[in-house]
Design a protein around this motif. Sequence first.
Motif, PDB file in Angstrom:
ATOM      1  N   UNK A   1     105.599  -6.972  49.973  1.00 11.52           N
ATOM      2  CA  UNK A   1     106.542  -6.923  48.852  1.00 11.52           C
ATOM      3  C   UNK A   1     105.817  -6.899  47.514  1.00 11.52           C
ATOM      4  N   UNK A   2     104.718  -7.661  47.424  1.00 12.67           N
ATOM      5  CA  UNK A   2     103.977  -7.716  46.159  1.00 12.67           C
ATOM      6  C   UNK A   2     103.493  -6.312  45.775  1.00 12.67           C
ATOM      7  N   UNK A   3     102.870  -5.622  46.736  1.00 12.09           N
ATOM      8  CA  UNK A   3     102.314  -4.297  46.431  1.00 12.09           C
ATOM      9  C   UNK A   3     103.423  -3.335  46.023  1.00 12.09           C
ATOM     10  N   UNK A   4     104.553  -3.408  46.719  1.00  6.61           N
ATOM     11  CA  UNK A   4     105.694  -2.543  46.360  1.00  6.61           C
ATOM     12  C   UNK A   4     106.099  -2.792  44.911  1.00  6.61           C
ATOM     13  N   UNK A   5     106.207  -4.081  44.566  1.00  5.94           N
ATOM     14  CA  UNK A   5     106.655  -4.441  43.223  1.00  5.94           C
ATOM     15  C   UNK A   5     105.652  -3.976  42.166  1.00  5.94           C
ATOM     16  N   UNK A   6     104.366  -4.223  42.433  1.00  6.15           N
ATOM     17  CA  UNK A   6     103.341  -3.949  41.421  1.00  6.15           C
ATOM     18  C   UNK A   6     103.168  -2.442  41.202  1.00  6.15           C
ATOM     19  N   UNK A   7     103.644  -1.639  42.178  1.00  4.12           N
ATOM     20  CA  UNK A   7     103.561  -0.181  41.992  1.00  4.12           C
ATOM     21  C   UNK A   7     104.793   0.366  41.267  1.00  4.12           C
ATOM     22  N   UNK A   8     105.814  -0.508  41.062  1.00  3.89           N
ATOM     23  CA  UNK A   8     107.003  -0.069  40.321  1.00  3.89           C
ATOM     24  C   UNK A   8     106.669  -0.115  38.823  1.00  3.89           C
ATOM     25  N   UNK A   9     107.495   0.527  37.997  1.00  2.00           N
ATOM     26  CA  UNK A   9     107.204   0.569  36.553  1.00  2.00           C
ATOM     27  C   UNK A   9     107.132  -0.843  35.949  1.00  2.00           C
TER      28      UNK A   9
ATOM     29  N   UNK B   1     106.564  -3.663  37.439  1.00  2.00           N
ATOM     30  CA  UNK B   1     105.444  -4.367  38.073  1.00  2.00           C
ATOM     31  C   UNK B   1     104.121  -3.941  37.462  1.00  2.00           C
ATOM     32  N   UNK B   2     103.952  -2.630  37.252  1.00  2.00           N
ATOM     33  CA  UNK B   2     102.701  -2.119  36.682  1.00  2.00           C
ATOM     34  C   UNK B   2     102.515  -2.665  35.272  1.00  2.00           C
ATOM     35  N   UNK B   3     103.624  -2.773  34.521  1.00  2.00           N
ATOM     36  CA  UNK B   3     103.583  -3.302  33.156  1.00  2.00           C
ATOM     37  C   UNK B   3     103.058  -4.750  33.174  1.00  2.00           C
ATOM     38  N   UNK B   4     103.655  -5.560  34.071  1.00  2.00           N
ATOM     39  CA  UNK B   4     103.251  -6.977  34.154  1.00  2.00           C
ATOM     40  C   UNK B   4     101.781  -7.078  34.582  1.00  2.00           C
ATOM     41  N   UNK B   5     101.400  -6.251  35.542  1.00  2.00           N
ATOM     42  CA  UNK B   5     100.014  -6.310  36.035  1.00  2.00           C
ATOM     43  C   UNK B   5      99.026  -5.981  34.927  1.00  2.00           C
ATOM     44  N   UNK B   6      99.362  -4.965  34.114  1.00  2.00           N
ATOM     45  CA  UNK B   6      98.470  -4.588  33.014  1.00  2.00           C
ATOM     46  C   UNK B   6      98.324  -5.745  32.021  1.00  2.00           C
ATOM     47  N   UNK B   7      99.452  -6.416  31.775  1.00  2.00           N
ATOM     48  CA  UNK B   7      99.443  -7.510  30.800  1.00  2.00           C
ATOM     49  C   UNK B   7      98.684  -8.730  31.308  1.00  2.00           C
ATOM     50  N   UNK B   8      98.787  -9.007  32.612  1.00  2.00           N
ATOM     51  CA  UNK B   8      98.300 -10.281  33.147  1.00  2.00           C
ATOM     52  C   UNK B   8      97.022 -10.142  33.962  1.00  2.00           C
ATOM     53  N   UNK B   9      96.624  -8.929  34.277  1.00  2.00           N
ATOM     54  CA  UNK B   9      95.414  -8.744  35.080  1.00  2.00           C
ATOM     55  C   UNK B   9      95.632  -9.010  36.559  1.00  2.00           C
ATOM     56  N   UNK B  10      96.887  -9.023  37.015  1.00  2.00           N
ATOM     57  CA  UNK B  10      97.152  -9.221  38.441  1.00  2.00           C
ATOM     58  C   UNK B  10      96.586  -8.052  39.254  1.00  2.00           C
ATOM     59  N   UNK B  11      96.205  -8.281  40.526  1.00  2.00           N
ATOM     60  CA  UNK B  11      95.660  -7.183  41.321  1.00  2.00           C
ATOM     61  C   UNK B  11      96.649  -6.034  41.489  1.00  2.00           C
ATOM     62  N   UNK B  12      96.123  -4.804  41.399  1.00  2.00           N
ATOM     63  CA  UNK B  12      96.986  -3.620  41.574  1.00  2.00           C
ATOM     64  C   UNK B  12      96.413  -2.763  42.696  1.00  2.00           C
ATOM     65  N   UNK B  13      96.787  -3.075  43.947  1.00  2.00           N
ATOM     66  CA  UNK B  13      96.229  -2.332  45.079  1.00  2.00           C
ATOM     67  C   UNK B  13      96.579  -0.848  45.011  1.00  2.00           C
ATOM     68  N   UNK B  14      95.567  -0.001  45.223  1.00  2.00           N
ATOM     69  CA  UNK B  14      95.799   1.451  45.208  1.00  2.00           C
ATOM     70  C   UNK B  14      96.304   1.911  46.565  1.00  2.00           C
ATOM     71  N   UNK B  15      96.975   3.048  46.568  1.00  2.00           N
ATOM     72  CA  UNK B  15      97.372   3.645  47.846  1.00  2.00           C
ATOM     73  C   UNK B  15      96.117   4.234  48.483  1.00  2.00           C
TER      74      UNK B  15
END
Length: 446
Positions: free
Chosen positions: A4-12, A14-28
Amino acid sequence: MTDTYTKFIRSAPGAFIARRTGLPRPSTLPRRGDRPAPILGPVVVLGESAGADQVARDLLGEGADVRRRFDELRSVGSVIAVLDEISAPADLGRILLPLAGAMRSLAPGARVVTISRPAQGEDPARDAARGGVEGFLRSLAHEMRRGGTANGILVQDGVDLDAPGVTGALRFLLSARSAFVAGQFLTVSSAAGSLTENRDRPLAGRTALVTGAARGIGAAIARTLAADGARLVVLDVPGAGTDLSQLANELRAVPVQLDVTSEGAGERLVSFLRERSLVLDIAVLNAGITRDKLFANMTSDRWDPVLAVNIASQVALTDALIEAGDVLGEQPRVVSLASTSGIAGNRGQTNYAASKAGVIAFVDALAARLESLGGTANAVAPGFIETEMTAKMPALTREVARRLNSLQQGGLPVDVAEAIAFLSSAEAGGIRGGTLRVCGQNMVGK
Ligand code: NAD
């Protein structure tokens, strides 16, 4: 199982939050079928030796777009650093540093592969350089981005770089089939084996047994070996009979209902094979269970079955197959399932880790036994793979386990299956007695 985390972080959002916070962003991760050609180009071959020229020529022969320098390349698909003739630590930088300036040009899913020789404990300066390749490669693998991986091939002294095992390992590590293999070395110890002409069906004409095939990783192994052209014998406990026959129908495979820990299981398997005139070229020993408990609470009803299924059955089955004398083909391949827990240990898994560390030592000894038949034995050690086994983990432990590797995600059963298909192939004839981790460079163990 859904990550679920990866699904969320790949959404718009989710990507915004990850960029702001440095959370991991797993690539496909690119997998088989995701790429138009097996090798992602352009391919840059670094190194000054005759071996480097040989590797470049071989890749050109396979139709790859090969270069010997980065020049002004905007995007680089694959990099091969050939370090077979290094003789002192100062040689490392000369060959490897040009890659530093090209790291930001690596394409998504890029591949970096080093080809070098293992230290021999003979020549201090040369061994220092050879050992250095390992530290470099494992660190570089942690720095790869966008689903790219870095792995190495260690070629024993005396084995030429055009040996089938070197070309085979290179093909595997450059391809999308090695999507979840990162920071690992494959050792080619002989020139045995042969190159596969039919790259789409490298196992055509081979017969493969897969134990524990009804579900999870075992089912993925059976499907992958079948896609590679093998005829399948799929084995599982009678309780998994429905799933097993569905899989057998799907793959036109021969199903065998057998508990691998039952009395005389090996002899019964041999009789079954003889009755149907089946001769095995490949045996994948995948059946496995967990019964986790802290050792302070460990009892024989949790210890014994784990050791029995995960390792004792493998010793007994392979003994029976070898001793029968007529149910193994020429140059048989045995591939066994270990685990990163067997390398690094894991809290709550003394029983499981004992069994899996046993597998790692077992394949080494089995390889020596199979050598006279021209055969090999190897193991694959999966890290965190998305299956029913890992779905049973507590949610938080599972979430942490998924992120603790260089690719920041769990692997898929097919990733393990691809490594097994490679080790089962004729191209892997020079690779024996080793354990290949399929773990995304899980940060545990060595
Ligand atoms: P799974 O539980 O989904 O499947 C295991 C299969 O083995 C089942 O179909 C089961 O019926 C069969 N099996 C169990 N005992 C058997 C017996 N006595 N005789 C015959 N068949 C038997 O497990 P999985 O996750 O697919 O794991 C497959 C292998 O990979 C195991 O050896 C496991 O230890 C190893 N592994 C898995 C992971 C992971 O993350 N899932 C990680 C490391 C290693």
